[in-house]
Scaffold this active site. Structure first.
Site, PDB file in Angstrom:
ATOM      1  N   LYS A  12       0.660  -1.093  -0.066  1.00  0.00           N
ATOM      2  CA  LYS A  12       0.062  -0.026   0.011  1.00  0.00           C
ATOM      3  C   LYS A  12       0.962   1.260  -0.046  1.00  0.00           C
ATOM      4  O   LYS A  12       1.877   1.361   0.870  1.00  0.00           O
ATOM      5  CB  LYS A  12      -0.890  -0.048   1.197  1.00  0.00           C
ATOM      6  CG  LYS A  12      -2.080   0.656   1.003  1.00  0.00           C
ATOM      7  CD  LYS A  12      -3.109   0.244   0.104  1.00  0.00           C
ATOM      8  CE  LYS A  12      -4.575   0.666   0.281  1.00  0.00           C
ATOM      9  NZ  LYS A  12      -5.277  -0.031  -0.770  1.00  0.00           N
ATOM     10  N   THR A  57      -4.235  -5.365   0.182  1.00  0.00           N
ATOM     11  CA  THR A  57      -3.243  -4.054   0.816  1.00  0.00           C
ATOM     12  C   THR A  57      -4.009  -3.315   1.709  1.00  0.00           C
ATOM     13  O   THR A  57      -3.714  -2.143   2.507  1.00  0.00           O
ATOM     14  CB  THR A  57      -3.095  -3.161  -0.611  1.00  0.00           C
ATOM     15  OG1 THR A  57      -4.381  -2.930  -1.292  1.00  0.00           O
ATOM     16  CG2 THR A  57      -2.352  -4.004  -1.622  1.00  0.00           C
ATOM     17  N   HIS A 256      20.806  28.424  -9.298  1.00  0.00           N
ATOM     18  CA  HIS A 256      21.324  29.511  -9.780  1.00  0.00           C
ATOM     19  C   HIS A 256      21.044  30.807  -9.457  1.00  0.00           C
ATOM     20  O   HIS A 256      19.655  31.053  -9.593  1.00  0.00           O
ATOM     21  CB  HIS A 256      21.556  29.429 -11.344  1.00  0.00           C
ATOM     22  CG  HIS A 256      22.191  28.132 -11.585  1.00  0.00           C
ATOM     23  ND1 HIS A 256      23.309  27.890 -11.484  1.00  0.00           N
ATOM     24  CD2 HIS A 256      21.779  27.067 -12.395  1.00  0.00           C
ATOM     25  CE1 HIS A 256      23.803  26.599 -11.815  1.00  0.00           C
ATOM     26  NE2 HIS A 256      22.778  26.025 -12.521  1.00  0.00           N
TER      27      HIS A 256
END
Length: 300
Positions: A12, A57, A256
């Protein structure tokens, strides 16, 4: 040639859980995103559709909630270890569990920022504000034969040095246009993972805070001639100060900042006004190891 089933896993993903500790008037919040992956004797469901060994799950998700209620969440790593050991030790067909966790930190709102009726406190016991953009991470892998491996980490930690950074003397070819600089802004958004050589630390929260502090101190204290140099110093400082850590993996995008040309407006830019570019960006990545250790953190 017939086809064969290779490595497989299931589980899960991204179980969101907020656990409140109300034991005292000052509440404690643990806000996690948990992903579970299970491996083991599970080939039949792929090959024949036989689901008799499949822990659903949905049950996996429920386990996250149930163990959080039953045991609480002392720390991200400790909860991950608890989950991994449960799935491997208590589900016979599961041989290995990998638990990935992200923790979202909340700070208490200062007293003067609230209209709460409570008087005389610097902080409000039940009010929090999410702290910045950084996220604490962890990955726990537990195998019945090999034991547990703990990876801790942090992502989206934005840092900047406004000076003490240069970049010059680099290789030039016919397409190189970048100017050399002896004084620049150095900024990055840190993603770091570190591998512990033990799984029994008494205080995982303190270990995380200490490692985070070493990363920040190395970044701020390094006079940098290249972001690569800064990356190495950050990882090396962790290795030198944390004997429980054997490997540090860092990913540092170069955020940058380019000096704006103000000459068209009759002004000289004295290294004061910059354009912050978000893309494209340089991406510096590397692993720093304790001498004798083998690299095991995966490269994404």
């Amino acid at each position: 040639m017939p086809a064969i089933l290779g490595q497989n896993q299931y589980g899960k993903a991204e179980v969101r859980i907020v656990r409140l500790d109300r034991a005292t008037p000052t509440h404690r919040v643990k806000d996690l995103n948990v992903s579970v992956a299970l491996r083991g004797d599970l080939a039949d469901t792929h090959l024949t559709g036989d689901n008799s060994k499949v822990l659903t799950t949905d049950a996996t998700k429920n386990t996250v909630y149930a163990l959080a209620k039953k045991h609480g969440i002392d720390s991200t790593e400790a909860f991950g270890l608890l989950l991994a050991r449960h799935f491997v030790d208590d589900v016979p067909q599961v041989r290995e569990a990998r638990i990935r966790l992200e923790e979202y930190h909340w700070d208490r709102i200062p007293r003067n920022a609230s209209r709460s009726r409570f008087v005389g406190a610097d902080e409000i016991a039940h009010s929090f504000v999410r702290n910045g953009t950084e996220t604490r991470t962890a990955q726990i892998t537990y195998n019945a034969e090999q034991g547990a491996e703990v990876l801790s980490g942090i992502q989206d930690l934005v840092v900047m040095n406004s000076t003490d950074s240069e970049f010059w003397g680099f290789y030039r070819d016919e397409y190189t246009t970048l100017k050399e600089t002896r004084d620049r802004i150095l900024a990055t958004q840190v993603t770091a993972r570190w591998r512990h050589n033990r799984d029994d630390l008494a205080d995982w929260d303190r270990a995380y805070a200490d490692t985070r502090r070493h990363l920040l101190e190395a970044f701020s204290e390094t006079y940098s001639y290249a972001l690569q140099q800064t990356l190495y110093q950050m990882g090396a400082r962790v290795i030198e100060h944390r004997p429980d850590i054997d490997e540090v993996r860092l990913s540092l995008p170069n955020k940058h900042h380019f000096e704006v040309d103000l000459e068209p407006f009759g002004m000289k830019n004295g290294n004061e006004v910059f354009y912050a570019a978000d893309r494209p960006y340089g991406l510096i990545e590397g692993t720093i190891l304790r001498d004798g250790a083998e690299p095991r953190i995966p490269v994404d």
